[in-house]
Design a protein around this motif. Sequence first.
Motif, PDB file in Angstrom:
ATOM      1  N   ASP A  93       0.854  -1.187   0.000  1.00 39.68           N
ATOM      2  CA  ASP A  93       0.000   0.000   0.000  1.00 39.68           C
ATOM      3  C   ASP A  93       0.890   1.237   0.000  1.00 39.68           C
ATOM      4  O   ASP A  93       1.512   1.570   1.012  1.00 39.68           O
ATOM      5  CB  ASP A  93      -0.903  -0.006   1.239  1.00 39.68           C
ATOM      6  CG  ASP A  93      -1.639   1.314   1.430  1.00 39.68           C
ATOM      7  OD1 ASP A  93      -1.971   1.959   0.420  1.00 39.68           O
ATOM      8  OD2 ASP A  93      -1.878   1.701   2.602  1.00 39.68           O
ATOM      9  N   LEU A 109      -8.233  -2.230   4.033  1.00 47.36           N
ATOM     10  CA  LEU A 109      -7.071  -3.062   4.340  1.00 47.36           C
ATOM     11  C   LEU A 109      -7.318  -3.882   5.607  1.00 47.36           C
ATOM     12  O   LEU A 109      -6.985  -5.072   5.671  1.00 47.36           O
ATOM     13  CB  LEU A 109      -5.832  -2.187   4.505  1.00 47.36           C
ATOM     14  CG  LEU A 109      -5.418  -1.361   3.269  1.00 47.36           C
ATOM     15  CD1 LEU A 109      -4.211  -0.482   3.595  1.00 47.36           C
ATOM     16  CD2 LEU A 109      -5.110  -2.269   2.085  1.00 47.36           C
ATOM     17  N   GLU A 113      -7.326  -7.928   5.998  1.00 43.20           N
ATOM     18  CA  GLU A 113      -6.469  -8.595   6.986  1.00 43.20           C
ATOM     19  C   GLU A 113      -7.289  -9.490   7.914  1.00 43.20           C
ATOM     20  O   GLU A 113      -6.836 -10.562   8.319  1.00 43.20           O
ATOM     21  CB  GLU A 113      -5.713  -7.542   7.799  1.00 43.20           C
ATOM     22  CG  GLU A 113      -4.645  -6.810   7.000  1.00 43.20           C
ATOM     23  CD  GLU A 113      -4.025  -5.672   7.788  1.00 43.20           C
ATOM     24  OE1 GLU A 113      -2.832  -5.778   8.134  1.00 43.20           O
ATOM     25  OE2 GLU A 113      -4.726  -4.680   8.067  1.00 43.20           O
ATOM     26  N   VAL A 122      -0.138  -7.306   4.687  1.00 41.76           N
ATOM     27  CA  VAL A 122      -0.181  -5.959   4.119  1.00 41.76           C
ATOM     28  C   VAL A 122       1.056  -5.207   4.585  1.00 41.76           C
ATOM     29  O   VAL A 122       1.415  -5.246   5.770  1.00 41.76           O
ATOM     30  CB  VAL A 122      -1.452  -5.210   4.561  1.00 41.76           C
ATOM     31  CG1 VAL A 122      -1.434  -3.763   4.050  1.00 41.76           C
ATOM     32  CG2 VAL A 122      -2.700  -5.931   4.070  1.00 41.76           C
ATOM     33  N   HIS A 150      -0.371  -3.302  10.598  1.00 40.69           N
ATOM     34  CA  HIS A 150       0.500  -4.035   9.676  1.00 40.69           C
ATOM     35  C   HIS A 150       1.841  -3.311   9.529  1.00 40.69           C
ATOM     36  O   HIS A 150       1.970  -2.129   9.892  1.00 40.69           O
ATOM     37  CB  HIS A 150      -0.184  -4.225   8.311  1.00 40.69           C
ATOM     38  CG  HIS A 150      -0.625  -2.948   7.662  1.00 40.69           C
ATOM     39  ND1 HIS A 150      -1.947  -2.613   7.494  1.00 40.69           N
ATOM     40  CD2 HIS A 150       0.078  -1.922   7.111  1.00 40.69           C
ATOM     41  CE1 HIS A 150      -2.042  -1.458   6.884  1.00 40.69           C
ATOM     42  NE2 HIS A 150      -0.816  -1.013   6.640  1.00 40.69           N
ATOM     43  N   THR A 172      -2.126   0.372  -4.638  1.00 44.70           N
ATOM     44  CA  THR A 172      -1.959  -0.940  -4.012  1.00 44.70           C
ATOM     45  C   THR A 172      -1.495  -1.949  -5.057  1.00 44.70           C
ATOM     46  O   THR A 172      -1.964  -1.924  -6.199  1.00 44.70           O
ATOM     47  CB  THR A 172      -3.271  -1.419  -3.366  1.00 44.70           C
ATOM     48  OG1 THR A 172      -4.358  -1.190  -4.263  1.00 44.70           O
ATOM     49  CG2 THR A 172      -3.535  -0.670  -2.074  1.00 44.70           C
ATOM     50  N   TYR A 191     -11.046  -2.859  -1.417  1.00 47.60           N
ATOM     51  CA  TYR A 191     -11.596  -4.162  -1.033  1.00 47.60           C
ATOM     52  C   TYR A 191     -12.301  -4.839  -2.204  1.00 47.60           C
ATOM     53  O   TYR A 191     -12.061  -6.015  -2.491  1.00 47.60           O
ATOM     54  CB  TYR A 191     -12.565  -4.024   0.146  1.00 47.60           C
ATOM     55  CG  TYR A 191     -13.164  -5.358   0.551  1.00 47.60           C
ATOM     56  CD1 TYR A 191     -12.495  -6.199   1.428  1.00 47.60           C
ATOM     57  CD2 TYR A 191     -14.378  -5.783   0.016  1.00 47.60           C
ATOM     58  CE1 TYR A 191     -13.014  -7.432   1.782  1.00 47.60           C
ATOM     59  CE2 TYR A 191     -14.908  -7.020   0.364  1.00 47.60           C
ATOM     60  CZ  TYR A 191     -14.224  -7.838   1.235  1.00 47.60           C
ATOM     61  OH  TYR A 191     -14.740  -9.073   1.569  1.00 47.60           O
TER      62      TYR A 191
END
Length: 692
Positions: A93, A109, A113, A122, A150, A172, A191
């Motif tokens: 990212d 994100l 996860e 990530v 992350h 991303t 997403y």
Amino acid sequence: MRLNDSVKRIHQALVVLALIAGACTNSAADSPPAETSGTTPATTSEGSAATGDSRESYAGTTPAHDFPGGLDWLNTGGPLSLQQLQGKVVLLDFWTYGCINCIHIIPDLKRLEAEYPNELVVIGVHSAKFLNEAETENIRNVVLRYEVEHPVVNDRDFAVWRSWGANAWPTTILIDPAGNVVGGHSGEGVYAVMQPIIDSLVNEFEQNGVLDRTPIEFVREVDGRSETALSYPGKVFLDPNTGILYIADTGHHRVVAVDPASGDVLTVYGSGLAGYNDGAATAATFDAPQGMALSPDGRILYVADTNNHAVRSIELATGTVATALGTGEIGWPPVGGSAAAVAISSPWALEQKNGKLYIAMAGHHQIWEMDLASDVAQPLVGNARESTINGPLAEAELAQPSGLAFDDDGLLYFADSESSAIRSAQVDRSDGVTDVVVGSDANLFDFGDVDGVGTEARLQHPLGLAYATDGFMYVADTYNSKLKRIDLARSEITTFLGGDQGWQDGSDARFYEPGGLAAAGNVLYVADTNNHVVRIVDLATATATTLVLKGIERFQPPPDTADYQGEIVEVAATTVAPGAGTLEIAITLPPEHKVNEEAPSSAQFISAGGVADFGDGAAMSLTGAKFPVTVPLQLATGSGDVTADLTVIYCREGAESLCFIQQLRFVVPVTVAADGSGGPIRLEYTIAQPNV
């Protein structure tokens, strides 16, 4: 430590190169359709659009570039390499923390996860736009503020950015479990684009035996940190009728009401946990609240509930929290209508005037207007394209407005954070226009720290404004960690207080990314965001003090609830002899810290099975205590748990106004028997050094 001049020049050159290469399809000079609707598809390594329904395999064929050495890493405990992550799906990212679009994808994100806890890693690649954003310590604060867990690498010199050919914030990129590049996506909507691809990769690489589901435990920045009384307060608001100061305790997801004269906390709105629930004061939930404003009759406090993409209302007489505007979902395109049906985007600041609520809609790069009588809201200033163009209200182009203030003549000023400028809007006129007051109007990368007149001046991501009775407009020049003021007649801005980031009271005051201001008479209240405090500035003497909050610990969730935010310490079982005994509390404070001598630290003891009788000492004060503290008790034969609930409020020596709160629950299985020892029941804990 500040970046030295040579590094600054390199950083500025890299950012300009990124802009020339088209790096700003998001956040800095972004295209709103891509940023809000996520219409840019992920492109796989073979060049096809990754929509999740047109390929049997998303496995890449091009090996991924590994990270160069010498970079600072957060949330890891040390550097990472892609080689270490073979067998995992990896999502890179590329972000910068002042970018509202980058913040918008954090929930996406986190959702990914949560769905793939052992299959997906990530990694945030922080490639900074602003100089201030390139400092690792500042990134650490943002990681904590937005609860990012992350790994994050500080790509301060754009080395990772260049190696991957990134050209937008946010971008991303997916890497498959074999270490090959799958494809990338620029913009929001992460997403929806990435989930079907990740799901396919997990299934495919599980079947061929490459997927590694071994859990990875990273050392997180939040681990072992003490709680502060406030957490990253973003905005402040003073009720002119009651004199109550309302603080957006942003990191604690609540609003705190305090008597600024005494520091006594009067009440709290919000449970302290992120969420989106209406209801009673401490049962309701917010998510990173920011700006506030009062209804014309003074009965309702409106709150910009930023991460919930809503404006909430607090009925001050009852404490009831409701939703005044928004559906809780990001809206695109920005279209007005009935307040209950309109989808908005990251409201950041509020002002009320003549029955109309003005909203700095940072996510839409607009200023909205809500008629409080009709409950109709609509865009008023800005066409939702992010830029520096001035003109008629509906045609102007703004850049993440984040602070609002009216002057005596009804002219609305706004802190246009991503253009690093203070601008104005004639919202009381049907033919009104916008204009730049101070700061550059050339582009979104023309920032700095230069006092001056009009467009000669330079700021760095200002977030807060307040108009004072002395006729000056005060500015929280956030990334420069300064307070500045504008002589509106001359459009001249000068530094009022502050210098290098830090914390210091007095005439040589220091601040750390202040985000919000409120003025009353000769007093300016400052949400000193990264110092986790509110500062009080005497405008006549240009001196600062820190507001000491008293009684805020009363609103912490108790230890016997699921929402308890302290640490539960399991102590090894012990056997002691019956009769008179002692319990010893051995808390080790960080160096140069002490238990606050005014704030009410305390301890409460509970004994199951009746093995320990604390008499009148079952509840005791620890205010100003020096550890270890010995507590007498009577021990009776038998077995049971002894529980000690501690609230320790401590501060740095010589900085008693900077308070930290450590909540602890000790649970000790105790057996009382004739052959037991005569030694004390010992409770030991070491508090980590606060990162403030």
